[in-house]
Design a protein around this motif. Structure first.
Motif, mmCIF file in Angstrom:
data_model
loop_
_atom_site.group_PDB
_atom_site.id
_atom_site.type_symbol
_atom_site.label_atom_id
_atom_site.label_comp_id
_atom_site.label_asym_id
_atom_site.label_seq_id
_atom_site.Cartn_x
_atom_site.Cartn_y
_atom_site.Cartn_z
ATOM 1 N N LYS A 1 0.821 -1.214 0.000
ATOM 2 C CA LYS A 1 0.000 0.000 0.000
ATOM 3 C C LYS A 1 0.853 1.261 0.000
ATOM 4 N N GLN A 2 2.049 1.200 0.590
ATOM 5 C CA GLN A 2 2.870 2.406 0.690
ATOM 6 C C GLN A 2 3.754 2.635 -0.532
ATOM 7 N N ARG A 3 3.805 1.672 -1.447
ATOM 8 C CA ARG A 3 4.632 1.831 -2.635
ATOM 9 C C ARG A 3 3.975 2.757 -3.641
ATOM 10 N N GLY A 4 4.769 3.357 -4.501
ATOM 11 C CA GLY A 4 4.257 4.168 -5.596
ATOM 12 C C GLY A 4 3.868 5.570 -5.166
ATOM 13 N N ARG A 5 3.136 6.222 -6.024
ATOM 14 C CA ARG A 5 2.715 7.596 -5.752
ATOM 15 C C ARG A 5 1.633 7.610 -4.671
ATOM 16 N N PRO A 6 1.635 8.638 -3.844
ATOM 17 C CA PRO A 6 0.608 8.738 -2.807
ATOM 18 C C PRO A 6 -0.782 8.839 -3.420
ATOM 19 N N THR A 7 -1.745 8.209 -2.791
ATOM 20 C CA THR A 7 -3.116 8.280 -3.279
ATOM 21 C C THR A 7 -3.877 9.357 -2.508
ATOM 22 N N GLY A 8 -4.930 9.850 -3.114
ATOM 23 C CA GLY A 8 -5.770 10.843 -2.444
ATOM 24 C C GLY A 8 -5.141 12.215 -2.375
ATOM 25 N N SER A 9 -4.092 12.458 -3.132
ATOM 26 C CA SER A 9 -3.436 13.757 -3.119
ATOM 27 C C SER A 9 -4.217 14.741 -3.963
ATOM 28 N N ASP A 10 -4.119 16.022 -3.621
ATOM 29 C CA ASP A 10 -4.790 17.040 -4.416
ATOM 30 C C ASP A 10 -3.849 17.598 -5.487
ATOM 31 N N LYS A 11 -2.771 16.878 -5.761
ATOM 32 C CA LYS A 11 -1.808 17.312 -6.774
ATOM 33 C C LYS A 11 -2.249 16.816 -8.148
ATOM 34 N N GLU A 12 -1.856 17.570 -9.158
ATOM 35 C CA GLU A 12 -2.193 17.209 -10.529
ATOM 36 C C GLU A 12 -0.927 17.242 -11.364
ATOM 37 N N SER A 13 -0.730 16.214 -12.148
ATOM 38 C CA SER A 13 0.427 16.157 -13.027
ATOM 39 C C SER A 13 0.188 17.041 -14.246
ATOM 40 N N THR A 14 1.224 17.808 -14.616
ATOM 41 C CA THR A 14 1.109 18.694 -15.761
ATOM 42 C C THR A 14 2.470 18.837 -16.430
ATOM 43 N N THR A 15 2.468 19.408 -17.603
ATOM 44 C CA THR A 15 3.713 19.728 -18.284
ATOM 45 C C THR A 15 3.786 21.234 -18.405
ATOM 46 N N ILE A 16 4.904 21.814 -17.990
ATOM 47 C CA ILE A 16 5.070 23.271 -18.021
ATOM 48 C C ILE A 16 6.518 23.572 -18.389
ATOM 49 N N ARG A 17 6.735 24.673 -19.036
ATOM 50 C CA ARG A 17 8.094 25.045 -19.445
ATOM 51 C C ARG A 17 8.563 26.239 -18.609
ATOM 52 N N PHE A 18 9.768 26.091 -18.031
ATOM 53 C CA PHE A 18 10.411 27.155 -17.265
ATOM 54 C C PHE A 18 11.736 27.500 -17.933
ATOM 55 N N ASP A 19 12.212 28.708 -17.683
ATOM 56 C CA ASP A 19 13.538 29.075 -18.176
ATOM 57 C C ASP A 19 14.581 28.189 -17.485
ATOM 58 N N ARG A 20 15.653 27.904 -18.227
ATOM 59 C CA ARG A 20 16.691 27.001 -17.706
ATOM 60 C C ARG A 20 17.319 27.533 -16.424
ATOM 61 N N ASP A 21 17.543 28.850 -16.355
ATOM 62 C CA ASP A 21 18.196 29.398 -15.169
ATOM 63 C C ASP A 21 17.299 29.293 -13.928
ATOM 64 N N VAL A 22 15.979 29.403 -14.124
ATOM 65 C CA VAL A 22 15.045 29.259 -13.005
ATOM 66 C C VAL A 22 15.085 27.824 -12.475
ATOM 67 N N LEU A 23 15.012 26.861 -13.394
ATOM 68 C CA LEU A 23 15.089 25.450 -12.983
ATOM 69 C C LEU A 23 16.429 25.139 -12.335
ATOM 70 N N ALA A 24 17.505 25.674 -12.894
ATOM 71 C CA ALA A 24 18.845 25.411 -12.338
ATOM 72 C C ALA A 24 18.935 25.932 -10.913
ATOM 73 N N ALA A 25 18.347 27.088 -10.653
ATOM 74 C CA ALA A 25 18.406 27.665 -9.302
ATOM 75 C C ALA A 25 17.664 26.785 -8.297
ATOM 76 N N PHE A 26 16.491 26.285 -8.665
ATOM 77 C CA PHE A 26 15.740 25.424 -7.751
ATOM 78 C C PHE A 26 16.421 24.071 -7.583
ATOM 79 N N ARG A 27 16.920 23.510 -8.674
ATOM 80 C CA ARG A 27 17.574 22.203 -8.607
ATOM 81 C C ARG A 27 18.889 22.255 -7.838
ATOM 82 N N ALA A 28 19.554 23.396 -7.859
ATOM 83 C CA ALA A 28 20.848 23.524 -7.193
ATOM 84 C C ALA A 28 20.740 23.328 -5.682
ATOM 85 N N ALA A 29 19.568 23.581 -5.134
ATOM 86 C CA ALA A 29 19.372 23.424 -3.687
ATOM 87 C C ALA A 29 19.202 21.967 -3.282
#
Length: 112
Positions: free
Chosen positions: A62-90
């Motif tokens: 039951k605990q494997r995989g993605r959490p169930t009952g979440s209010d999150k939604e999967s989407t595809t979005i494009r961000f500038d590379r420098d914005v993503l790099a800044a968040f990923r760097a942390a």
């Protein structure tokens, strides 16, 4: 390699060790297949019942995989590379931090 310590044997080495009488395995006991017998003294050493094992397996599944009952939604979005790099760097959790930054921005700006 000089200085390396060998921690395991190949099958040929194990057979040779057994032939020389240097094996530390009690083969008679292994072949007899003597089952574990609980002495009844320590409850932590008691073998699990079939039902307890099954319940543990089901809880793990039951605990494997993605959490169930979440209010999150999967989407595809494009961000500038420098914005993503800044968040990923942390490090790990960058998507959660990005979500928090967007949520914080919504507090001071209109959603529409």
């Amino acid at each position: 390699m000089a200085g390396s310590k060998r921690t395991s044997m190949g099958t040929d080495d194990m057979h040779a060790t057994r032939k020389r009488g240097e094996s530390k395995t009690d083969l008679a006991k292994v072949h007899a297949g003597t089952p574990y017998v609980w002495d009844g003294k320590n409850e932590d050493e008691r073998p699990l019942t079939r039902e307890e094992m099954q319940a543990g397996i089901e809880a793990y599944r039951k605990q494997r995989g993605r959490p169930t009952g979440s209010d999150k939604e999967s989407t595809t979005i494009r961000f500038d590379r420098d914005v993503l790099a800044a968040f990923r760097a942390a490090g790990p959790g960058w998507q959660t931090r990005m979500n928090a930054a967007l949520r914080d921005w919504l507090k001071t700006h209109s959603a529409v």
